[in-house]
Design a protein around this motif. Structure first.
Motif, PDB file in Angstrom:
ATOM      1  N   LYS A 131       0.926  -1.137   0.097  1.00 37.09           N
ATOM      2  CA  LYS A 131       0.178  -0.086   0.107  1.00 37.09           C
ATOM      3  C   LYS A 131       0.820   1.342  -0.202  1.00 37.09           C
ATOM      4  O   LYS A 131       0.601   2.389  -0.813  1.00 37.09           O
ATOM      5  N   GLU A 132       2.058   1.109   0.649  1.00 36.99           N
ATOM      6  CA  GLU A 132       2.619   2.237   0.734  1.00 36.99           C
ATOM      7  C   GLU A 132       3.501   2.650  -0.628  1.00 36.99           C
ATOM      8  O   GLU A 132       3.616   3.750  -0.876  1.00 36.99           O
ATOM      9  N   LEU A 133       3.812   1.530  -1.188  1.00 36.08           N
ATOM     10  CA  LEU A 133       4.472   1.529  -2.600  1.00 36.08           C
ATOM     11  C   LEU A 133       3.497   2.354  -3.547  1.00 36.08           C
ATOM     12  O   LEU A 133       3.664   3.050  -4.464  1.00 36.08           O
ATOM     13  N   CYS A 134       2.062   1.820  -3.353  1.00 41.22           N
ATOM     14  CA  CYS A 134       1.066   2.351  -4.014  1.00 41.22           C
ATOM     15  C   CYS A 134       0.927   4.073  -3.819  1.00 41.22           C
ATOM     16  O   CYS A 134       0.741   4.513  -4.870  1.00 41.22           O
ATOM     17  N   GLY A 135       1.164   4.246  -2.690  1.00 35.01           N
ATOM     18  CA  GLY A 135       1.201   5.722  -2.425  1.00 35.01           C
ATOM     19  C   GLY A 135       2.241   6.509  -3.002  1.00 35.01           C
ATOM     20  O   GLY A 135       2.314   7.650  -3.401  1.00 35.01           O
ATOM     21  N   GLN A 136       3.292   5.885  -3.033  1.00 36.41           N
ATOM     22  CA  GLN A 136       4.509   6.661  -3.414  1.00 36.41           C
ATOM     23  C   GLN A 136       4.394   6.676  -5.152  1.00 36.41           C
ATOM     24  O   GLN A 136       4.666   7.627  -5.844  1.00 36.41           O
TER      25      GLN A 136
ATOM     26  N   ARG B 219      -8.000   3.690  -4.568  1.00 36.11           N
ATOM     27  CA  ARG B 219      -7.327   2.525  -4.341  1.00 36.11           C
ATOM     28  C   ARG B 219      -6.583   2.067  -2.746  1.00 36.11           C
ATOM     29  O   ARG B 219      -6.815   1.021  -2.260  1.00 36.11           O
ATOM     30  N   MET B 220      -6.013   3.110  -2.323  1.00 33.80           N
ATOM     31  CA  MET B 220      -5.519   2.970  -1.002  1.00 33.80           C
ATOM     32  C   MET B 220      -6.339   2.872   0.033  1.00 33.80           C
ATOM     33  O   MET B 220      -6.432   2.075   0.877  1.00 33.80           O
ATOM     34  N   ASP B 221      -7.533   3.574  -0.151  1.00 31.87           N
ATOM     35  CA  ASP B 221      -8.654   3.504   0.711  1.00 31.87           C
ATOM     36  C   ASP B 221      -9.206   1.926   0.899  1.00 31.87           C
ATOM     37  O   ASP B 221      -9.611   1.350   2.014  1.00 31.87           O
ATOM     38  N   GLU B 222      -9.229   1.374  -0.136  1.00 31.49           N
ATOM     39  CA  GLU B 222      -9.821  -0.031  -0.321  1.00 31.49           C
ATOM     40  C   GLU B 222      -8.790  -0.953   0.188  1.00 31.49           C
ATOM     41  O   GLU B 222      -9.261  -1.852   0.769  1.00 31.49           O
ATOM     42  N   LEU B 223      -7.633  -0.585  -0.155  1.00 28.71           N
ATOM     43  CA  LEU B 223      -6.400  -1.398   0.313  1.00 28.71           C
ATOM     44  C   LEU B 223      -6.607  -1.332   1.984  1.00 28.71           C
ATOM     45  O   LEU B 223      -6.137  -2.206   2.647  1.00 28.71           O
ATOM     46  N   LYS B 224      -6.953  -0.250   2.667  1.00 23.55           N
ATOM     47  CA  LYS B 224      -7.124   0.089   3.843  1.00 23.55           C
ATOM     48  C   LYS B 224      -8.287  -0.994   4.526  1.00 23.55           C
ATOM     49  O   LYS B 224      -7.924  -1.446   5.745  1.00 23.55           O
ATOM     50  N   THR B 225      -9.149  -1.057   3.824  1.00 27.09           N
ATOM     51  CA  THR B 225     -10.440  -1.794   4.185  1.00 27.09           C
ATOM     52  C   THR B 225      -9.728  -3.386   4.402  1.00 27.09           C
ATOM     53  O   THR B 225     -10.053  -4.091   5.219  1.00 27.09           O
ATOM     54  N   VAL B 226      -8.841  -3.620   3.578  1.00 30.21           N
ATOM     55  CA  VAL B 226      -8.352  -5.147   3.384  1.00 30.21           C
ATOM     56  C   VAL B 226      -7.356  -5.223   4.681  1.00 30.21           C
ATOM     57  O   VAL B 226      -7.363  -6.301   5.444  1.00 30.21           O
TER      58      VAL B 226
END
Lengths: 432, 432
Positions: free
Chosen positions: A178-183, A274-281
């Motif tokens: 998720k962090e790599l996704c943020g970057q 996408r990151m918000d959904e990753l957070k739900t996972v």
């Protein structure tokens, strides 16, 4: 602490004492994870807050303060609130952590994370006055996020129960992905708002995409079924196809016709979603982790009580060579490692202290075998990070280039990435 | 416990608190090994006593009670005395071990060892009345010795300091090699007194010789210089050449002319002498281990006090982004991992909390790198033992055959023994 065994004065400790102590040691580890779970959860939340703050900060700085001024302030407030919750969770486990210190690394990781958080106010002041480049702000937030994730990594290394270790491995890899996704969101935003991607930006984006996928692969192989299903539905979301199209636009090196700057907002929105959904996972993994801890702790406590009863019933009679028969779990349960589940029902076969010892030896052996894959995954991650740092240091190249070089070495030698990384690390002294 | 940090009520813990806690955690580990050292020493002594008792028992049973009756009783008394010292050492560390349990495996290992020791009186009664075969007596003693050595193995796994871990790895491999030497003495005694070696006895002897050599190789690569020199002078002893000649007599499979039964006494004396000299090497390793523990503990305590002073002098000023200058160790010392040695003399450069954190991170990283080879050696040993058990279980063969099969597999596949063992263990589920 309720699970701690009272020392027994100066009496010589017996085999039974140590058998009980061995189980108590497992129980204490589980209890510690019951508490650490809250810290992990608060880190997951705080990281998400910092990632939002970083995103808003980037848009704010990138638009020379024209966009997201209010949004950014809101994210700052939210981060502060989450930071307070993190510190609160930490305060609650502080005594446990420092009186029974589990790992110097974990404690040092917490020190680094807290120190990083203490640097937030001056960082934000520089952002507010626009006295900072976008890249430098991104870099500062990313370093802090990395320090927070490292804490979870170090916690994962201290797990003794395989199912708990496995979930923490899944958690760490999801957080990293998720962090790599943020970057990637940040690099993409920079490229799309400029209207074109530099060669370096395209390369960086490809690196981030590839590294994300590797994280998610490990995540998938360790996570619980429910969270995996959430992950699969995330992948099936139409948003993912749209992200893929935009990624291809950004990564097509050598293209010179400029991109529609409107794409920047769209990209930012898609990646944030996408990151918000990753957070739900992530929340789902966290929930599973917590209930697993509760469950395993209860099992272990019951089983310990059960063993104590059994051992007491053996009394002093067991000192002879003949097994003393007692009621106990069935052999099948012991063999399948289900002995913790035993509640005294269905006990059919006699058992001596020797059998109880054998059973514990088998259980610990089996746990060790099962723990291996989780430990290997952590070890691989650590070795790769070391190898990358080594290459950066030795060749004077940046993180991405070092990753690429590592992959190239692996490809050229027809070896696994981990093998090459391990060989490099073991050669560290020679390379210096 | 003097090194334990007092919890600080409900104040939010700071980065400095955790940095100190991280160092305290290392210190506690060192303190624990200061105490465990006494247990390891008492195990080394007790194992030697049990090996003598086993040797005397074998001669006693092998001669139908005609030889060594008094000698055997003397060894029994000596073992009992050493057993008392072991239990006393254990009693002294009991509180530490169970209040801050370090490892379920170590505690379970102690339980098994104590249980094994409790079986000695009935075993000896059977020997006394000659109601036991030589092989069964050897087997019973060997199992007990194995349980005792396992405790040292498990202790080695809990070491965090690389130099301490390395010495324990050396110790475990030396103890194991010496025990294999003891088993070789038993097989040889049986063969020489019968006047010829069966095919199985020759094979077993070859296996024991080879396995000993492997243990000693690992021992040599981890041990301190002084003990290594002792080991080399052991190897240079003329006795070794004579043992070699007798070994060749025993191992020449297919020879049918009978051996001079007088050789049995000579063999027993030579091998006993060898084991006594191995014990002096063991004592040297033990002594080095103890002084290393004392030294590292003192260093760590001084360094911790020094860090506390430094951090106190940083006070609340460090919360800003600018490094606050303080007197501290030179950078060179930090880079070379010598920071523990610092006594406040020769400090020239300023340092912020951030630098102290970086330094601790580097130190822990370096310790982890250095620890790897010791951990690998233990892991290899464990994996091979697992693979052997697996083969025994799966193919219905005995320990020696399983070892041979493992070596054959490695040779056929042109791989290292460890690789094959690891592959086997990872296939365990499939093989079942």
């Amino acid at each position: 602490m309720s699970t701690r065994k009272q020392p027994q004065g100066n009496a010589t400790p017996s085999a039974a004492d140590y058998l009980i102590a061995s189980r108590q040691c497992e129980l204490m580890n589980l209890q510690y994870f019951l508490q650490m779970g809250k810290v992990v959860q608060s880190i997951s939340n705080l990281v998400h807050g910092l990632q939002r703050e970083r995103g808003a900060t980037n848009v704010f700085l990138g638009s020379a303060g024209e966009k997201f001024a209010a949004e950014r302030r809101a994210t700052v407030q939210e981060s502060d609130r989450l930071c307070g919750l993190f510190e609160q969770a930490l305060t609650e486990v502080h005594e446990e952590l420092t009186a029974h210190p589990v790992s110097s690394r974990l404690l040092n990781g917490l020190a680094s994370a807290l120190h990083g958080l203490a640097q937030l106010p001056p960082l934000r002041a520089s952002v507010e006055s626009q006295a900072l480049l976008v890249e430098d702000a991104t870099e500062a937030y990313s370093r802090l996020v990395h320090e927070m994730i490292t804490v979870v990594f170090e916690a994962a290394e201290t797990a003794v129960d395989p199912s708990i270790a496995g979930l923490l491995v899944a958690m760490v890899h999801l957080m990293n992905g998720k962090e790599l996704c943020g970057q990637e969101r940040a690099v993409g935003s920079a490229g799309f708002s400029r209207g074109c991607f530099s060669n370096a930006q395209s390369k960086r984006m490809m690196h981030l995409i590839e590294a994300q996928e590797r994280c998610f692969e490990v995540f998938v192989s360790f996570v619980d079924d429910h969270s995996r299903a959430l992950w699969q539905s995330l992948r099936a979301n139409p948003r993912e196809a749209e992200i893929e199209r935009l990624r291809q636009l950004g990564c097509s090196v050598g293209r010179y016709k400029s991109l529609d700057p409107e794409l920047a907002d769209r990209w930012f929105a898609l990646m944030s979603d996408r990151m918000d959904e990753l957070k739900t996972v992530e929340d789902s993994v966290e929930g599973c982790f917590h209930s697993r801890c509760v469950e395993r702790f209860a099992e272990a406590r019951n089983s310990l009580a059960h063993q104590e009863t059994l051992i007491a019933s053996l009394g002093a009679e067991d000192s002879g060579p003949q097994p003393v028969l007692v009621l106990c779990d069935s052999g099948e349960e012991a063999r399948t490692g289900k002995a913790w589940d035993s509640d005294g029902v269905g006990e059919r076969f006699g058992r001596s202290l020797f059998d109880l010892l054998q059973e514990q030896t088998r259980r610990l052996q089996q746990m060790d075998d099962e723990l291996r894959s989780a430990r290997d995954a952590l070890e691989e991650r650590r070795t790769q990070e070391k190898a990358v740092l080594l290459l950066m240091d030795h060749r004077g190249i940046d993180n991405d280039e070092a990753h690429r070089l590592l992959r190239k070495l692996a490809m050229d030698q027809g070896k696994k990435l981990t093998e090459v990384a391990r060989a490099l690390v073991s050669m560290a002294d020679v390379l210096k």
